[in-house]
Design a protein around this motif. Structure first.
Motif, PDB file in Angstrom:
ATOM      1  N   SER A  61       0.844  -1.198   0.000  1.00  6.96           N
ATOM      2  CA  SER A  61       0.000   0.000   0.000  1.00  6.96           C
ATOM      3  C   SER A  61       0.875   1.243   0.000  1.00  6.96           C
ATOM      4  N   LEU A  62       0.372   2.287  -0.627  1.00  7.81           N
ATOM      5  CA  LEU A  62       1.022   3.586  -0.631  1.00  7.81           C
ATOM      6  C   LEU A  62       0.058   4.599  -0.037  1.00  7.81           C
ATOM      7  N   VAL A  63       0.559   5.477   0.810  1.00  4.19           N
ATOM      8  CA  VAL A  63      -0.299   6.511   1.372  1.00  4.19           C
ATOM      9  C   VAL A  63       0.006   7.827   0.653  1.00  4.19           C
ATOM     10  N   VAL A  64      -1.057   8.529   0.279  1.00  2.78           N
ATOM     11  CA  VAL A  64      -0.944   9.794  -0.440  1.00  2.78           C
ATOM     12  C   VAL A  64      -1.565  10.891   0.411  1.00  2.78           C
ATOM     13  N   LEU A  65      -0.800  11.920   0.723  1.00  2.00           N
ATOM     14  CA  LEU A  65      -1.290  13.027   1.532  1.00  2.00           C
ATOM     15  C   LEU A  65      -1.750  14.155   0.613  1.00  2.00           C
ATOM     16  N   VAL A  66      -3.015  14.518   0.732  1.00  2.00           N
ATOM     17  CA  VAL A  66      -3.626  15.531  -0.135  1.00  2.00           C
ATOM     18  C   VAL A  66      -4.132  16.677   0.739  1.00  2.00           C
ATOM     19  N   GLN A  83      -3.512   4.713 -11.123  1.00  2.00           N
ATOM     20  CA  GLN A  83      -3.248   3.867 -12.272  1.00  2.00           C
ATOM     21  C   GLN A  83      -1.880   3.194 -12.162  1.00  2.00           C
ATOM     22  N   ALA A  84      -0.861   3.991 -11.863  1.00  2.00           N
ATOM     23  CA  ALA A  84       0.493   3.440 -11.773  1.00  2.00           C
ATOM     24  C   ALA A  84       0.622   2.463 -10.614  1.00  2.00           C
ATOM     25  N   ALA A  85      -0.008   2.776  -9.487  1.00  2.00           N
ATOM     26  CA  ALA A  85       0.056   1.886  -8.329  1.00  2.00           C
ATOM     27  C   ALA A  85      -0.600   0.545  -8.634  1.00  2.00           C
ATOM     28  N   GLN A  86      -1.749   0.593  -9.278  1.00  2.00           N
ATOM     29  CA  GLN A  86      -2.453  -0.648  -9.629  1.00  2.00           C
ATOM     30  C   GLN A  86      -1.611  -1.509 -10.557  1.00  2.00           C
ATOM     31  N   GLN A 291      -0.475  21.786 -16.762  1.00  2.00           N
ATOM     32  CA  GLN A 291       0.464  20.860 -16.133  1.00  2.00           C
ATOM     33  C   GLN A 291       0.026  19.428 -16.435  1.00  2.00           C
ATOM     34  N   PRO A 292       0.951  18.531 -16.757  1.00  2.00           N
ATOM     35  CA  PRO A 292       0.586  17.139 -17.032  1.00  2.00           C
ATOM     36  C   PRO A 292       0.342  16.386 -15.724  1.00  2.00           C
ATOM     37  N   ALA A 293      -0.738  16.732 -15.040  1.00  2.00           N
ATOM     38  CA  ALA A 293      -0.987  16.231 -13.687  1.00  2.00           C
ATOM     39  C   ALA A 293      -1.043  14.702 -13.626  1.00  2.00           C
ATOM     40  N   TYR A 294      -1.736  14.092 -14.572  1.00  2.00           N
ATOM     41  CA  TYR A 294      -1.866  12.620 -14.582  1.00  2.00           C
ATOM     42  C   TYR A 294      -0.490  11.970 -14.690  1.00  2.00           C
ATOM     43  N   GLU A 295       0.321  12.473 -15.612  1.00  2.00           N
ATOM     44  CA  GLU A 295       1.658  11.916 -15.817  1.00  2.00           C
ATOM     45  C   GLU A 295       2.548  12.172 -14.596  1.00  2.00           C
ATOM     46  N   MET A 296       2.343  13.301 -13.927  1.00  2.00           N
ATOM     47  CA  MET A 296       3.114  13.595 -12.721  1.00  2.00           C
ATOM     48  C   MET A 296       2.804  12.575 -11.631  1.00  2.00           C
ATOM     49  N   GLY A 297       1.534  12.208 -11.499  1.00  2.00           N
ATOM     50  CA  GLY A 297       1.152  11.201 -10.521  1.00  2.00           C
ATOM     51  C   GLY A 297       1.767   9.846 -10.821  1.00  2.00           C
ATOM     52  N   LYS A 298       1.745   9.453 -12.089  1.00  2.00           N
ATOM     53  CA  LYS A 298       2.332   8.167 -12.474  1.00  2.00           C
ATOM     54  C   LYS A 298       3.832   8.157 -12.215  1.00  2.00           C
ATOM     55  N   ARG A 299       4.480   9.248 -12.563  1.00  2.00           N
ATOM     56  CA  ARG A 299       5.932   9.301 -12.382  1.00  2.00           C
ATOM     57  C   ARG A 299       6.295   9.252 -10.904  1.00  2.00           C
ATOM     58  N   ALA A 300       5.499   9.875 -10.054  1.00  2.00           N
ATOM     59  CA  ALA A 300       5.772   9.851  -8.618  1.00  2.00           C
ATOM     60  C   ALA A 300       5.751   8.427  -8.075  1.00  2.00           C
ATOM     61  N   VAL A 301       4.808   7.617  -8.548  1.00  2.00           N
ATOM     62  CA  VAL A 301       4.735   6.218  -8.109  1.00  2.00           C
ATOM     63  C   VAL A 301       5.970   5.450  -8.569  1.00  2.00           C
ATOM     64  N   GLU A 302       6.397   5.681  -9.791  1.00  2.00           N
ATOM     65  CA  GLU A 302       7.590   4.995 -10.297  1.00  2.00           C
ATOM     66  C   GLU A 302       8.811   5.302  -9.440  1.00  2.00           C
ATOM     67  N   VAL A 303       8.979   6.581  -9.101  1.00  2.00           N
ATOM     68  CA  VAL A 303      10.110   6.986  -8.264  1.00  2.00           C
ATOM     69  C   VAL A 303       9.989   6.370  -6.873  1.00  2.00           C
ATOM     70  N   ILE A 305       8.419   3.626  -5.870  1.00  2.00           N
ATOM     71  CA  ILE A 305       8.622   2.176  -5.842  1.00  2.00           C
ATOM     72  C   ILE A 305      10.098   1.835  -5.979  1.00  2.00           C
ATOM     73  N   ARG A 306      10.838   2.620  -6.726  1.00  2.00           N
ATOM     74  CA  ARG A 306      12.291   2.411  -6.792  1.00  2.00           C
ATOM     75  C   ARG A 306      12.910   2.604  -5.401  1.00  2.00           C
ATOM     76  N   GLN A 307      12.398   3.585  -4.671  1.00  2.00           N
ATOM     77  CA  GLN A 307      12.886   3.785  -3.301  1.00  2.00           C
ATOM     78  C   GLN A 307      12.534   2.595  -2.416  1.00  2.00           C
ATOM     79  N   ILE A 308      11.284   2.137  -2.520  1.00  2.00           N
ATOM     80  CA  ILE A 308      10.828   1.013  -1.701  1.00  2.00           C
ATOM     81  C   ILE A 308      11.695  -0.222  -1.951  1.00  2.00           C
ATOM     82  N   ARG A 309      12.084  -0.414  -3.196  1.00  2.00           N
ATOM     83  CA  ARG A 309      12.901  -1.583  -3.572  1.00  2.00           C
ATOM     84  C   ARG A 309      14.393  -1.337  -3.388  1.00  2.00           C
ATOM     85  N   ARG A 310      14.726  -0.191  -2.818  1.00  2.00           N
ATOM     86  CA  ARG A 310      16.119   0.171  -2.553  1.00  2.00           C
ATOM     87  C   ARG A 310      16.947   0.212  -3.833  1.00  2.00           C
TER      88      ARG A 310
END
Length: 337
Positions: A61-66, A83-86, A291-303, A305-310
């Motif tokens: 799970s990922l928590v998102v603060l809005v 979308q990216a998280a799923q 602003q490409p808001a949707y793409e920004m959200g997807k990119r944030a998840v990618e970054v 998950i890389r952190q989560i996986r070290r």
């Protein structure tokens, strides 16, 4: 309950491949991932994530603060995050903080108690409480739009707000405007600093003054736009061009200007920032920065998950493109007609 063997039969792959796809989707091909997810849906399979989390120490799970769920710009970012998280096998937990520190601390603490594996912050504040600061030092965290304040540096996904501010100022200067007003949002944020710096840099190059009293507002809301217009129009020399630092502010500004009998853009030009959906349907349609808001959200998840996986990050700053959308709310300065 449908088991994993049924899913493997429907997808035409081994049970090991199904398990790998659900736990580590980046380890399989896109074609295989699509087949497995289609079979999961068809079979009505529900993985036992609770059992998995006990074995692995991960919640998936990922928590998102809005800070404000009503803001349509944030909702576009969240769509990309979801979308990216799923696609990566994660669920998303939304924390509506309403800009309150205690709410941020509570939601951020979910990562420390293993109820979430990482955190995405959509505001500029450091979300952990003072007593949790040391524990949070190595928490996987990324911010979107804003940069988290403080000495600790976390990766972030943002626009080049300085360049976007310059683009808006250039746009209005080209129409002959020399009297500007700015209606701002949160002044503690890097967004405010960068957008205003971009605007000021262009005006300085053109020899156009922008005194501090013509920069008003301190919140991203429709009410800020209304109050900002009331304040700026009270000056002996009111502006002929308003730069609103988000679209909600611009919506309020347009409402109040029309209420006071001013014509847009004949009497005064208005620009926004974000390109929320309603901005194209205002009367008149709003000139704004997309602003490409949707793409920004997807990119944030990618970054994240890389952190989560070290896994190593090649860069800590992801800069997304923007587009200036010229619509009917901006036009020639009255003196140039």
């Amino acid at each position: 309950m449908t088991n994993i063997k049924k899913v493997s039969e429907l997808a035409g792959v081994s049970t090991a491949t199904v398990s790998r796809t659900l736990k580590n989707p980046d380890l399989v091909t896109e074609h295989t991932r699509e087949k497995v997810m289609k079979a999961v849906k068809a079979a009505g399979y529900r993985p036992n994530w609770m059992a998995t989390s006990v074995k692995t120490g991960k919640s998936n799970s990922l928590v998102v603060l809005v800070p404000n769920l009503v803001n349509p710009f944030f909702m576009r970012i969240i769509e990309g995050i979801e979308q990216a998280a799923q696609e990566q096998g994660y669920s998303v937990l939304l924390g509506d903080t309403q800009g309150k520190a205690e709410r941020e601390h509570e939601y951020a603490g979910m990562v420390l108690s293993n109820r979430a594996d990482g955190l995405i912050q959509l505001d500029h504040t450091f979300p952990f409480s003072e007593q949790d600061t040391a524990l949070a030092q190595n928490v996987p965290m990324v911010s979107v739009c804003e940069r988290i304040e403080g000495s600790r540096k976390y990766p972030y996904v943002e626009l080049d707000n300085y360049a976007a501010g310059r683009a808006l100022a250039h746009h209005l200067v080209a129409y002959g405007h020399t009297q500007f007003g700015v209606i701002a949002g949160q002044r503690a944020s890097q967004i405010y600093t960068d957008r205003l710096a971009g605007i000021r840099s262009v005006l300085a190059e053109e020899g156009i003054p922008l005194s501090d009293e013509y920069v008003v507002g301190d919140h991203y809301s429709i009410e800020t736009g209304i109050e900002g217009v009331q304040q700026l129009l009270a000056y002996d020399q009111p502006p002929t061009a308003l730069l609103c630092l988000n679209d909600d502010i611009a919506i309020g500004a347009v409402f109040e200007l029309k209420k006071q009998g001013l014509r847009i853009p004949t009497d005064i030009s208005v620009t926004g920032f974000d390109n929320v959906r309603v901005s194209a349907y205002l009367d008149p349609p709003l000139t704004t920065v997309d602003q490409p808001a949707y793409e920004m959200g997807k990119r944030a998840v990618e970054v994240l998950i890389r952190q989560i996986r070290r896994e190593p990050l090649h860069r800590s700053r992801e800069i997304m493109p923007f587009q200036l959308l010229e619509r009917q709310s901006s036009g020639p300065a009255p003196s140039s007609l």
